[in-house]
Design a protein around this motif. Structure first.
Motif, PDB file in Angstrom:
ATOM      1  N   LEU A  22       0.818  -1.196   0.000  1.00 23.58           N
ATOM      2  CA  LEU A  22       0.000   0.000   0.000  1.00 23.58           C
ATOM      3  C   LEU A  22       0.859   1.256   0.000  1.00 23.58           C
ATOM      4  O   LEU A  22       1.846   1.334   0.731  1.00 23.58           O
ATOM      5  CB  LEU A  22      -0.908   0.014   1.231  1.00 23.58           C
ATOM      6  N   CYS A  23       0.472   2.208  -0.824  1.00 22.35           N
ATOM      7  CA  CYS A  23       1.104   3.519  -0.836  1.00 22.35           C
ATOM      8  C   CYS A  23       0.025   4.565  -0.607  1.00 22.35           C
ATOM      9  O   CYS A  23      -1.019   4.542  -1.272  1.00 22.35           O
ATOM     10  CB  CYS A  23       1.796   3.761  -2.164  1.00 22.35           C
ATOM     11  N   ALA A  24       0.271   5.456   0.326  1.00 26.36           N
ATOM     12  CA  ALA A  24      -0.666   6.534   0.619  1.00 26.36           C
ATOM     13  C   ALA A  24       0.082   7.862   0.627  1.00 26.36           C
ATOM     14  O   ALA A  24       1.161   7.953   1.214  1.00 26.36           O
ATOM     15  CB  ALA A  24      -1.339   6.305   1.972  1.00 26.36           C
ATOM     16  N   ARG A  68      -5.860   2.102  -8.416  1.00 27.97           N
ATOM     17  CA  ARG A  68      -5.912   3.483  -7.873  1.00 27.97           C
ATOM     18  C   ARG A  68      -7.389   3.847  -7.734  1.00 27.97           C
ATOM     19  O   ARG A  68      -7.930   4.625  -8.511  1.00 27.97           O
ATOM     20  CB  ARG A  68      -5.209   4.430  -8.831  1.00 27.97           C
ATOM     21  N   GLN A  72      -5.616   9.249  -3.181  1.00 31.20           N
ATOM     22  CA  GLN A  72      -4.492   9.260  -2.267  1.00 31.20           C
ATOM     23  C   GLN A  72      -3.797   7.911  -2.124  1.00 31.20           C
ATOM     24  O   GLN A  72      -2.744   7.839  -1.519  1.00 31.20           O
ATOM     25  CB  GLN A  72      -4.934   9.744  -0.881  1.00 31.20           C
ATOM     26  N   ASN A  73      -4.390   6.851  -2.689  1.00 30.13           N
ATOM     27  CA  ASN A  73      -3.836   5.508  -2.501  1.00 30.13           C
ATOM     28  C   ASN A  73      -3.483   4.855  -3.831  1.00 30.13           C
ATOM     29  O   ASN A  73      -4.219   4.972  -4.814  1.00 30.13           O
ATOM     30  CB  ASN A  73      -4.826   4.602  -1.770  1.00 30.13           C
ATOM     31  N   LEU A  75      -2.119   0.949  -4.916  1.00 29.34           N
ATOM     32  CA  LEU A  75      -1.828  -0.386  -4.430  1.00 29.34           C
ATOM     33  C   LEU A  75      -1.060  -1.186  -5.472  1.00 29.34           C
ATOM     34  O   LEU A  75      -1.382  -1.136  -6.668  1.00 29.34           O
ATOM     35  CB  LEU A  75      -3.119  -1.137  -4.095  1.00 29.34           C
TER      36      LEU A  75
END
Lengths: 114, 113
Positions: A22-24, A68, A72-73, A75
């Motif tokens: 996960l990228c936020a 997406r 804001q996220n 994956l």
């Protein structure tokens, strides 16, 4: 003021297992990117997104999928992990195209596939 | 052949010395040039960003671009132990408007007290 946050920071998988990274980002950036970094190879782009709901392939997309769903996220999924996917994975984000805005990176996820 | 070549080092210098780093590239379409600094177990952070040819200075850091030679440089003056890190060059072409960056493999720098 978190910037780009990646979870988890470290993970060990067995061959064939699946997982999601996960990228936020909290900077309201439009563009997001997933890279992998291997010794002597530099950073190589896996997939990227130019906005919510969009994704595109980068230089080394095979074996990975991305989504997406929220701005804001971003994956990154490994459906069936292979030892060749052992690497450090970095997420980055930017406001827009490179001519105006630089990319901001997270601190990476260290992934080992046994 | 890689589009961007960078000597991996390590480059070891004494504190106070000038650190000189460089990258060569093959794609003449590259117009945007960046230097990132990466500490161990951290993500890259942008140091310098230049467009086309010329020099740019920011504190102890100077970036130079020589498009005719396809060669970019980063100089760090009065180096400090805190400058010990891996330095990555990156570049992009105007046609890659979605932000495609081509990275060098990085040069490890060690500044000894």
């Amino acid at each position: 003021n978190a910037g780009v946050t990646q979870t988890p920071k470290f993970r060990v998988l067995k061959t064939g297992q699946s997982m999601t990274l996960l990228c936020a980002q909290d900077m309201n950036h439009e563009y997001m990117y997933w890279y992998r970094q291997d010794p002597g190879m530099g950073l190589r782009l896996i997939h990227y997104s130019v906005g919510e709901g969009t994704t595109a392939k980068g230089e080394v997309p095979d074996g990975y999928n991305v989504s997406r769903l929220k701005k804001q996220n971003f994956l990154l999924g490994l459906e069936s992990a292979a030892p060749s996917q052992t690497s450090v994975y970095f997420c980055a984000s930017s406001y827009g195209d490179i001519s105006n805005q630089p990319q901001h990176f997270g601190d990476g996820t260290r992934l080992s596939i046994l | 052949q890689k589009e961007v070549e960078q000597d991996p080092g390590p480059l070891s210098v004494p504190e106070g010395a000038i650190v000189s780093l460089n990258c060569t590239y093959s794609n003449s379409a590259f117009q945007y040039f960046m230097w990132y600094r990466q500490y161990s177990r951290k993500g890259p952070e942008l140091l310098m960003y230049t467009y086309s040819s010329g020099n740019k200075e920011d504190g102890r850091f100077t970036a130079q671009v020589d498009k005719s030679s396809k060669y970019i440089s980063l100089f760090i003056r009065d180096s400090q132990p805190s400058d010990s890190a891996t330095y990555l060059c990156a570049m992009s072409a105007p046609t890659d408007s979605w932000g495609k960056l081509q990275f060098g493999a990085g040069t490890q720098v060690v500044v000894t007290p």
